[in-house]
Scaffold this active site. Structure first.
Site, PDB file in Angstrom:
ATOM      1  N   CYS A 208       0.841  -1.202   0.000  1.00 47.37           N
ATOM      2  CA  CYS A 208       0.000   0.000   0.000  1.00 47.37           C
ATOM      3  C   CYS A 208       0.879   1.257   0.000  1.00 47.37           C
ATOM      4  O   CYS A 208       1.985   1.258   0.533  1.00 47.37           O
ATOM      5  CB  CYS A 208      -0.901  -0.011   1.234  1.00 47.37           C
ATOM      6  SG  CYS A 208      -2.073   1.373   1.269  1.00 47.37           S
TER       7      CYS A 208
ATOM      8  N   ASP B 298       0.352   3.775   1.707  1.00 44.71           N
ATOM      9  CA  ASP B 298       0.286   4.366   3.049  1.00 44.71           C
ATOM     10  C   ASP B 298       1.681   4.736   3.573  1.00 44.71           C
ATOM     11  O   ASP B 298       2.593   3.899   3.561  1.00 44.71           O
ATOM     12  CB  ASP B 298      -0.378   3.352   3.998  1.00 44.71           C
ATOM     13  CG  ASP B 298      -0.776   3.979   5.320  1.00 44.71           C
ATOM     14  OD1 ASP B 298       0.121   4.531   6.008  1.00 44.71           O
ATOM     15  OD2 ASP B 298      -1.959   3.934   5.677  1.00 44.71           O
TER      16      ASP B 298
ATOM     17  N   HIS C 195      -2.146  -4.089   4.998  1.00 53.64           N
ATOM     18  CA  HIS C 195      -1.930  -3.649   6.388  1.00 53.64           C
ATOM     19  C   HIS C 195      -3.265  -3.326   7.042  1.00 53.64           C
ATOM     20  O   HIS C 195      -4.189  -2.836   6.381  1.00 53.64           O
ATOM     21  CB  HIS C 195      -0.986  -2.436   6.432  1.00 53.64           C
ATOM     22  CG  HIS C 195      -1.578  -1.184   5.860  1.00 53.64           C
ATOM     23  ND1 HIS C 195      -2.080  -0.155   6.642  1.00 53.64           N
ATOM     24  CD2 HIS C 195      -1.781  -0.797   4.581  1.00 53.64           C
ATOM     25  CE1 HIS C 195      -2.537   0.797   5.862  1.00 53.64           C
ATOM     26  NE2 HIS C 195      -2.377   0.451   4.603  1.00 53.64           N
TER      27      HIS C 195
ATOM     28  N   CYS D  85      -6.034   0.068   6.952  1.00 45.17           N
ATOM     29  CA  CYS D  85      -5.816   0.589   5.594  1.00 45.17           C
ATOM     30  C   CYS D  85      -6.972   1.510   5.205  1.00 45.17           C
ATOM     31  O   CYS D  85      -8.136   1.097   5.193  1.00 45.17           O
ATOM     32  CB  CYS D  85      -5.704  -0.574   4.608  1.00 45.17           C
ATOM     33  SG  CYS D  85      -5.392  -0.020   2.913  1.00 45.17           S
TER      34      CYS D  85
ATOM     35  N   ARG E 217       2.830   5.040   6.398  1.00 45.40           N
ATOM     36  CA  ARG E 217       3.296   4.342   7.603  1.00 45.40           C
ATOM     37  C   ARG E 217       3.831   2.949   7.310  1.00 45.40           C
ATOM     38  O   ARG E 217       4.443   2.313   8.167  1.00 45.40           O
ATOM     39  CB  ARG E 217       2.138   4.228   8.604  1.00 45.40           C
ATOM     40  CG  ARG E 217       1.594   5.574   9.049  1.00 45.40           C
ATOM     41  CD  ARG E 217       0.236   5.416   9.711  1.00 45.40           C
ATOM     42  NE  ARG E 217      -0.759   4.896   8.760  1.00 45.40           N
ATOM     43  CZ  ARG E 217      -2.023   4.619   9.088  1.00 45.40           C
ATOM     44  NH1 ARG E 217      -2.436   4.807  10.322  1.00 45.40           N
ATOM     45  NH2 ARG E 217      -2.864   4.157   8.178  1.00 45.40           N
TER      46      ARG E 217
END
Ligand code: CO
Length: 206
Positions: free
Chosen positions: A39, A41, A95, A98, A43
């Site tokens: 992803c 993302d 994750h 998400c 993080r």
């Protein structure tokens, strides 16, 4: 942005201190053994969470680690990694928490994101019964993250490149989930051979 260039300068120094030939070797070419699809993302940092160095993993990231059959970007990455770089492992890493998966669970109109999120809604529809039986919303959300990883693994296995690479050198596809609460990487232990067998029944490409 200034600190980023400062960081880069320090990083170059650090690398050269450890190995004066680091960049010389880096520029010679790449031979990664793993294709990682994760992803976007901020993080979920691919290389950092796996503890791997430059040159070890070929990386593709998009919203909710999707592998849509007609997505030219994802398909080109798989083609290049499997056919030309000859990776032996393909990882789909989702994750928990998400945002993409969460958005797909809601009915809000998100414009250009709608067709992208529809792929996740399709995953929900395919696993409707299992998901609706989970009363706790957080748990249902987490389970959809896992099922999405599983379905994207199937999409990878459906490609001709991966089927051929399995026949020729035994490539493997893995489904992982990164847990933001603990920092741990969880192997969903997807039954690659069984999925491949089922997929080949319908999607076999000789
Ligand atoms: Co995400």
């Amino acid at each position: 942005m200034k600190h980023i260039f400062e960081n880069n300068k320090n990083w170059v120094e650090e690398k050269l201190n450890q190995d004066p030939d680091f960049f010389k070797n880096l520029s010679k070419g790449q031979k990664p053994d793993i294709l990682y699809i994760g992803c976007s993302d901020s993080r979920v940092t691919a290389e950092e969470l796996m503890g791997v160095s430059a040159g070890e993993v070929f990386v593709h990231r998009n919203i909710a680690n999707m592998v849509p059959n007609t997505d030219l970007s994802a398909m080109s990455v798989i083609d290049y990694a499997v056919l030309h770089l000859k990776v032996n492992h393909v990882v789909i890493c989702g994750h928990y928490n998400c945002g993409g998966v969460k958005a797909a669970m809601q009915s809000q109109d998100l414009g250009i994101l709608n067709p992208w999120l529809r792929n996740i809604r399709d995953v929900y529809r395919m696993h409707n019964e299992e998901l609706n039986a989970i009363k706790d919303e957080e748990q249902r959300y987490n389970r959809l993250v896992e099922l999405n990883v599983q379905e994207q693994c199937i999409n990878v296995i459906k490609t001709a490149e991966v089927q051929r690479a399995f026949r020729d050198r035994g490539i493997t596809v893995h489904g992982w989930v990164f847990d933001l609460h603990t920092g741990k990487l969880i192997d969903l232990k997807i039954d690659f051979n069984k999925i491949l067998e089922n997929v080949m029944e319908i999607y076999r490409l000789d």
